[in-house]
Design a protein around this motif. Structure first.
Motif, PDB file in Angstrom:
ATOM      1  N   THR A 137       0.878  -1.222  -0.333  1.00 41.79           N
ATOM      2  CA  THR A 137       0.142   0.082  -0.073  1.00 41.79           C
ATOM      3  C   THR A 137       0.676   1.191   0.045  1.00 41.79           C
ATOM      4  O   THR A 137       1.878   1.234   0.602  1.00 41.79           O
ATOM      5  CB  THR A 137      -0.871  -0.113   1.300  1.00 41.79           C
ATOM      6  OG1 THR A 137      -0.193   0.300   2.636  1.00 41.79           O
ATOM      7  CG2 THR A 137      -1.743  -1.235   1.318  1.00 41.79           C
ATOM      8  N   PHE A 162      -2.975   3.940  -3.093  1.00 38.78           N
ATOM      9  CA  PHE A 162      -3.302   2.835  -3.759  1.00 38.78           C
ATOM     10  C   PHE A 162      -3.062   1.587  -2.919  1.00 38.78           C
ATOM     11  O   PHE A 162      -1.867   1.652  -2.165  1.00 38.78           O
ATOM     12  CB  PHE A 162      -2.340   2.879  -5.338  1.00 38.78           C
ATOM     13  CG  PHE A 162      -2.867   3.955  -6.003  1.00 38.78           C
ATOM     14  CD1 PHE A 162      -3.982   3.703  -6.935  1.00 38.78           C
ATOM     15  CD2 PHE A 162      -2.206   5.120  -6.174  1.00 38.78           C
ATOM     16  CE1 PHE A 162      -4.342   4.661  -7.958  1.00 38.78           C
ATOM     17  CE2 PHE A 162      -2.626   6.147  -7.082  1.00 38.78           C
ATOM     18  CZ  PHE A 162      -3.422   5.907  -7.839  1.00 38.78           C
ATOM     19  N   SER A 164      -1.559  -2.356  -4.036  1.00 42.56           N
ATOM     20  CA  SER A 164      -1.239  -2.730  -5.347  1.00 42.56           C
ATOM     21  C   SER A 164      -0.564  -4.390  -5.024  1.00 42.56           C
ATOM     22  O   SER A 164       0.049  -4.616  -3.804  1.00 42.56           O
ATOM     23  CB  SER A 164       0.165  -2.003  -5.925  1.00 42.56           C
ATOM     24  OG  SER A 164      -0.281  -0.789  -6.273  1.00 42.56           O
ATOM     25  N   ARG A 168      -1.576  -5.519 -10.667  1.00 43.70           N
ATOM     26  CA  ARG A 168      -2.803  -5.014 -10.231  1.00 43.70           C
ATOM     27  C   ARG A 168      -3.122  -3.925  -9.272  1.00 43.70           C
ATOM     28  O   ARG A 168      -2.170  -3.874  -8.435  1.00 43.70           O
ATOM     29  CB  ARG A 168      -4.008  -6.008  -9.763  1.00 43.70           C
ATOM     30  CG  ARG A 168      -4.168  -7.159 -10.630  1.00 43.70           C
ATOM     31  CD  ARG A 168      -5.130  -8.072 -10.185  1.00 43.70           C
ATOM     32  NE  ARG A 168      -5.375  -9.361 -10.929  1.00 43.70           N
ATOM     33  CZ  ARG A 168      -4.798 -10.442 -10.886  1.00 43.70           C
ATOM     34  NH1 ARG A 168      -3.918 -10.763  -9.900  1.00 43.70           N
ATOM     35  NH2 ARG A 168      -5.108 -11.470 -11.757  1.00 43.70           N
ATOM     36  N   SER A 169      -3.731  -2.966  -9.516  1.00 45.57           N
ATOM     37  CA  SER A 169      -3.695  -1.714  -8.392  1.00 45.57           C
ATOM     38  C   SER A 169      -4.966  -1.213  -8.311  1.00 45.57           C
ATOM     39  O   SER A 169      -5.900  -1.157  -9.297  1.00 45.57           O
ATOM     40  CB  SER A 169      -2.753  -0.699  -9.022  1.00 45.57           C
ATOM     41  OG  SER A 169      -2.472   0.709  -8.119  1.00 45.57           O
TER      42      SER A 169
END
Length: 223
Positions: A137, A162, A164, A168-169
Motif C-alpha cells: 500500500t 493505492f 497494489s 494490479r492496482s
C-alpha cells in the motif's frame, strides 16, 4: 496506527473506517467539525507498507496480518490479529516495533505478542524463511488529532493512495477514526455528526483485505 516510540505496547486497536468519494475530499477538509474539535495543525505523512505471508497464506488463515511500513526515515513492523468488525468498527489486537529496514524481524516482535492464539500463529516452524511479499500500500495520510467530549481523544486519518499486488492496482480513499483514549460511544457519536455533514459510508474492509482480494481475485479475503 503509528507510534512515536520504538515499541508499541500490546493493545486492542479500536477504529472506525469510513469510505469517502475522492470528489468529496476537498469539502471534507473544510468541515467546521474538524476546526471545532482538532488541536494543532493537520499532519501529512507519506506511508509505504509491505504486507507479507507464506505461500500457503498461513497468517491469513489465522486471521492475522503482518506488515512493515516506512514512516519518514523509519521502518515499523506491525502484527494484527483476532478481534471483530461490525458496522465499520474494527477492534483488533495490535503489536508494533521499529526495525532497521524493510525486513520482518520475528525475534523482536514475538516477545510483545501476549495473545495466545496470535502468538501461536507467529511461532509456526520456519515461518521467517517462508514470508513473502503479497501486496503493498502507498498513500498520503492527513492526520487530525481531535479532543472530543468526556475526555475522549481520537486520531482522524484521511488516506488517499493505492493498494497494489503484482500488476494490479486499486485506488484507496478512506477515513479512519482511531480511539486513543476515552469512550467508544463518543467516537461513534462524532462519526454520526460527520456523516450528517458529508457523505461517508461505514467500511468493514481493512487495507489487508483489499490487498488479498486484489492479489487473489475471487478468493476469500476475510481476516
Amino acid at each position: 496506527m503509528l507510534s512515536e516510540i520504538a515499541v508499541k505496547l500490546p493493545t486492542m486497536e479500536i477504529e472506525l473506517k469510513l469510505s469517502i468519494a475522492p470528489g468529496d475530499v476537498d469539502a471534507f477538509h473544510q468541515l467546521p467539525l474538524l476546526k471545532e474539535y482538532s488541536f494543532g495543525a493537520p499532519e501529512l505523512q507519506g506511508l509505504f507498507s509491505i504486507y507479507v505471508d507464506t505461500p500457503t497464506l498461513h497468517l491469513k488463515k489465522h486471521r492475522s496480518a503482518l506488515r512493515v511500513r516506512k514512516v519518514g526515515d523509519k521502518w515499523l513492523q506491525t502484527y494484527k490479529g483476532g478481534g471483530r468488525v461490525e458496522a465499520g468498527l474494527h477492534q483488533r489486537h495490535e503489536w508494533e516495533c521499529e526495525v532497521p529496514g524493510p525486513e520482518i524481524d520475528l525475534d523482536s516482535l514475538l516477545p510483545l505478542v501476549d495473545n495466545p492464539a496470535a502468538r501461536e500463529a507467529l511461532e509456526a516452524p520456519h515461518l521467517a524463511e517462508q514470508l513473502r511479499e503479497v501486496f503493498t500500500t502507498s498513500f498520503l495520510r492527513t492526520i487530525w488529532m481531535l479532543s472530543l467530549p468526556q475526555d475522549t481523544v481520537v486520531e482522524l486519518a484521511l488516506d488517499q493512495g493505492f493498494v497494489s499486488a503484482g500488476e494490479r492496482s486499486e485506488a484507496l480513499c478512506e477515513i479512519e477514526l482511531e480511539l486513543k483514549s476515552g469512550q467508544t460511544e463518543v467516537l461513534l457519536a462524532f462519526s454520526q455528526s460527520l456523516r450528517q455533514a458529508i457523505t461517508l459510508e461505514p467500511s468493514n474492509i481493512s487495507k489487508a483485505q483489499r490487498g488479498f482480494a486484489l492479489r487473489f481475485p475471487g478468493g476469500d479475503s476475510a481476516l
